[in-house]
Write a protein that holds these residues in place. Structure first.
Motif, PDB file in Angstrom:
ATOM      1  N   ILE A 294     -20.750 -18.861  19.559  1.00  0.00           N
ATOM      2  CA  ILE A 294     -19.938 -17.965  18.741  1.00  0.00           C
ATOM      3  C   ILE A 294     -20.360 -16.517  18.998  1.00  0.00           C
ATOM      4  CG2 ILE A 294     -19.395 -17.257  16.380  1.00  0.00           C
ATOM      5  CD1 ILE A 294     -19.595 -20.154  15.553  1.00  0.00           C
ATOM      6  N   ILE A 295     -19.380 -15.661  19.274  1.00  0.00           N
ATOM      7  CA  ILE A 295     -19.611 -14.235  19.465  1.00  0.00           C
ATOM      8  C   ILE A 295     -19.022 -13.498  18.272  1.00  0.00           C
ATOM      9  CG2 ILE A 295     -19.219 -12.228  20.929  1.00  0.00           C
ATOM     10  CD1 ILE A 295     -20.911 -14.289  22.299  1.00  0.00           C
ATOM     11  N   LEU A 296     -19.832 -12.659  17.637  1.00  0.00           N
ATOM     12  CA  LEU A 296     -19.369 -11.857  16.514  1.00  0.00           C
ATOM     13  C   LEU A 296     -19.218 -10.406  16.950  1.00  0.00           C
ATOM     14  CD1 LEU A 296     -21.427 -13.065  13.406  1.00  0.00           C
ATOM     15  CD2 LEU A 296     -19.265 -13.927  14.317  1.00  0.00           C
ATOM     16  N   GLY A 297     -18.120  -9.786  16.550  1.00  0.00           N
ATOM     17  CA  GLY A 297     -17.916  -8.362  16.759  1.00  0.00           C
ATOM     18  C   GLY A 297     -18.074  -7.645  15.433  1.00  0.00           C
ATOM     19  N   LEU A 298     -18.942  -6.660  15.372  1.00  0.00           N
ATOM     20  CA  LEU A 298     -19.203  -5.913  14.150  1.00  0.00           C
ATOM     21  C   LEU A 298     -18.866  -4.446  14.350  1.00  0.00           C
ATOM     22  CD1 LEU A 298     -22.713  -7.311  13.090  1.00  0.00           C
ATOM     23  CD2 LEU A 298     -20.456  -8.219  12.542  1.00  0.00           C
ATOM     24  N   GLU A 299     -18.291  -3.835  13.325  1.00  0.00           N
ATOM     25  CA  GLU A 299     -18.073  -2.395  13.319  1.00  0.00           C
ATOM     26  C   GLU A 299     -19.180  -1.747  12.499  1.00  0.00           C
ATOM     27  OE1 GLU A 299     -14.238  -1.504  11.810  1.00  0.00           O
ATOM     28  OE2 GLU A 299     -13.155  -2.504  13.432  1.00  0.00           O
TER      29      GLU A 299
ATOM     30  N   ARG B  92     -25.587  -0.471   9.144  1.00  0.00           N
ATOM     31  CA  ARG B  92     -24.809  -1.430   8.371  1.00  0.00           C
ATOM     32  C   ARG B  92     -23.603  -1.831   9.204  1.00  0.00           C
ATOM     33  NH1 ARG B  92     -22.444   0.940   3.964  1.00  0.00           N
ATOM     34  NH2 ARG B  92     -22.859   3.049   4.713  1.00  0.00           N
ATOM     35  N   GLY B  93     -23.022  -2.988   8.907  1.00  0.00           N
ATOM     36  CA  GLY B  93     -21.898  -3.435   9.700  1.00  0.00           C
ATOM     37  C   GLY B  93     -20.879  -4.221   8.902  1.00  0.00           C
ATOM     38  N   VAL B  94     -19.674  -4.337   9.475  1.00  0.00           N
ATOM     39  CA  VAL B  94     -18.585  -5.128   8.902  1.00  0.00           C
ATOM     40  C   VAL B  94     -18.047  -6.027  10.004  1.00  0.00           C
ATOM     41  CG1 VAL B  94     -16.288  -5.067   7.872  1.00  0.00           C
ATOM     42  CG2 VAL B  94     -17.986  -3.348   7.223  1.00  0.00           C
ATOM     43  N   LEU B  95     -17.825  -7.280   9.686  1.00  0.00           N
ATOM     44  CA  LEU B  95     -17.351  -8.240  10.676  1.00  0.00           C
ATOM     45  C   LEU B  95     -15.912  -7.927  11.070  1.00  0.00           C
ATOM     46  CD1 LEU B  95     -17.877 -10.774  12.327  1.00  0.00           C
ATOM     47  CD2 LEU B  95     -17.148 -12.130  10.375  1.00  0.00           C
ATOM     48  N   ALA B  96     -15.684  -7.651  12.352  1.00  0.00           N
ATOM     49  CA  ALA B  96     -14.350  -7.341  12.854  1.00  0.00           C
ATOM     50  C   ALA B  96     -13.664  -8.574  13.436  1.00  0.00           C
ATOM     51  CB  ALA B  96     -14.432  -6.243  13.915  1.00  0.00           C
TER      52      ALA B  96
ATOM     53  N   PHE C  94     -16.995 -20.003   8.848  1.00  0.00           N
ATOM     54  CA  PHE C  94     -18.090 -19.377   8.106  1.00  0.00           C
ATOM     55  C   PHE C  94     -18.014 -17.853   8.181  1.00  0.00           C
ATOM     56  CE2 PHE C  94     -22.438 -17.675   8.032  1.00  0.00           C
ATOM     57  CZ  PHE C  94     -22.929 -18.236   6.858  1.00  0.00           C
ATOM     58  N   PHE C  95     -17.361 -17.328   9.219  1.00  0.00           N
ATOM     59  CA  PHE C  95     -17.376 -15.892   9.487  1.00  0.00           C
ATOM     60  C   PHE C  95     -16.044 -15.274   9.068  1.00  0.00           C
ATOM     61  CE2 PHE C  95     -20.002 -18.063  12.681  1.00  0.00           C
ATOM     62  CZ  PHE C  95     -21.235 -17.510  12.371  1.00  0.00           C
TER      63      PHE C  95
END
Length: 416
Positions: A218-223, A205-209, A181-182
């Motif tokens: 689930i761990i998401l990293g965002l820039e 604002r962010g972008v999925l890294a 999904f990510f």
């Protein structure tokens, strides 16, 4: 973009010097409109968020749009570093400043090489769940999704958080997604961090890294994308506090004996005293986002009273408010548009007009799928007769200065 792993047999970290691959990487940044940091080589200043606007192959130049201006005293031929992602790999690449093209638009040379880089340029500070720092992100307009969960770590360049909840905008239903999904590079135009030290809410604002799945979920990293100077200062203030806390903790651990006496539970103060969202609890931020996305049909005669109610709804955070002059007209609109989620009807009733609960129920049944439509009844004369239908409620007249009606409306809209 599909690209072979750089370096061949030269080992990890070998630079890519193939002009074709470098131009392909630059076109990927241009076509996907990705934001990335650039900074003066060797300097300790904050990086500039950039977006590639144009590639001039004839002159070997990139036109980069920056979020804030470069210093006027910056000399031509100053060496810069770019840091960007292509596919699953991060790269750093050198470029040379060639001058100003327009407002916040600058010319740089196309990098002669790009080197794989897995090193983190900006120090990250961990956060524990008991600190209650919480992240809420939105992946687009309506329809879309809202993701939320506790903050895991934070830096000037981005963050990581654990995904505890994913909610669909159109019907507020929970979603249980997998890693598929990510998508890497997915944009989040709305990002909020709540309850940071001395900063109750931080907007960005962010972008999925990256997305990782472990035993904790689930761990998401965002820039971060496009942080302004005041936002960078706010974030730097938070991280400075974390650094002081880290040093104080290290000094206490190494220099003095530990206090092993029993301690009574401390009463949390300030924003950290907020109950962490879990189970069926809805964080304030999610409730606010729910109001923003909830569709409301206001059925009232076109008079000043309707403007007053409309303004009260918007002041409470309900931004998708449509108006109809009568209940019949509202139901006709709904009946002709069965492919969107059913809105919440807010209907003004006048006893002298013969409106009754039974009459409204009868009208609603004529529209098939709309029979599940929640209806809030309002009247200047006060609350009306109660109904056994849980989707039909009489609520106090909506006023911006008196919010007694708001919890009832949230309940009808499914936001409680």
């Amino acid at each position: 973009m599909n690209q072979e792993k750089p370096g061949g047999g030269m080992g990890r970290g070998a630079p890519v010097e193939d002009p074709v691959l470098i131009r392909q990487a630059m076109r990927d940044l241009l076509e996907r409109e990705l934001e990335f940091p650039v900074k003066v080589e060797g300097a300790h200043t904050l990086p500039y968020t950039a977006r590639l606007q144009h590639i001039d192959l004839g002159k070997g130049l990139l036109h980069l749009k920056l979020i804030r201006p470069l210093p006027h005293e910056l000399a031509l031929e100053a060496a810069f570093e770019m840091l960007f992602s292509v596919g699953d790999q991060r790269f750093e690449a050198p470029c040379i400043f060639k001058g100003r093209e327009g407002y916040l638009l600058y010319r740089f040379t196309i990098p002669p090489l790009m080197a794989p880089s897995d090193r983190r340029r900006l120090k990250r500070y961990p956060f524990r769940p008991r600190e209650k720092a919480y992240v809420v992100v939105q992946d687009g307009g309506v329809p879309g999704h809202v993701l939320s969960g506790p903050l895991v770590n934070l830096s000037l360049g981005g963050l990581a958080f654990r995904v505890d909840r994913v909610m669909r905008f159109d019907d507020h239903m929970r979603v249980t997604p997998g890693l598929g999904f990510f998508d890497r590079g997915k944009a989040f135009p709305m990002l909020k961090i709540r309850d940071l030290p001395n900063l109750p809410v931080f907007d960005a604002r962010g972008v999925l890294a990256h997305a990782l799945e472990g035993s904790g979920g689930i761990i998401l990293g965002l820039e971060f994308g496009g942080l302004k100077e005041n936002e960078l200062r706010e974030l730097q203030g938070v991280l400075t506090i974390r650094e002081h806390m880290k040093r104080a903790s290290a000094g206490t651990t190494s220099d003095g004996p530990r206090d092993t006496s029993p301690r009574s539970p401390a009463t949390p103060k300030g924003p950290a005293a907020r109950v962490a969202p879990a189970g069926g609890q809805t964080p304030d931020a999610l409730q606010q986002l729910g109001r923003r996305s909830a569709r409301i049909m206001l059925a009232m005669a076109p008079e000043p009273d309707r403007d007053e109610v409309h303004q009260a709804l918007r002041a409470a955070g309900f931004l998708r408010v449509e108006t109809s002059d009568t209940l019949e007209q509202a139901l006709e609109v709904l009946g002709a548009d069965r492919h969107t989620s059913a809105p919440l009807l807010v209907v003004e009733t006048h006893p002298e007009d013969g409106f009754s609960v039974a009459g409204i129920l009868a009208l609603r049944k004529e529209f098939g799928d709309a029979k599940e439509l929640p209806v809030a009844l309002i009247s200047r004369e006060g609350l009306l007769e109660p109904s056994e239908d849980p989707l039909l409620r009489s609520i106090p007249w909506p006023r911006a200065e008196d919010a007694t009606w708001l919890p009832l409306l949230d309940e009808l809209a499914g936001l409680d």
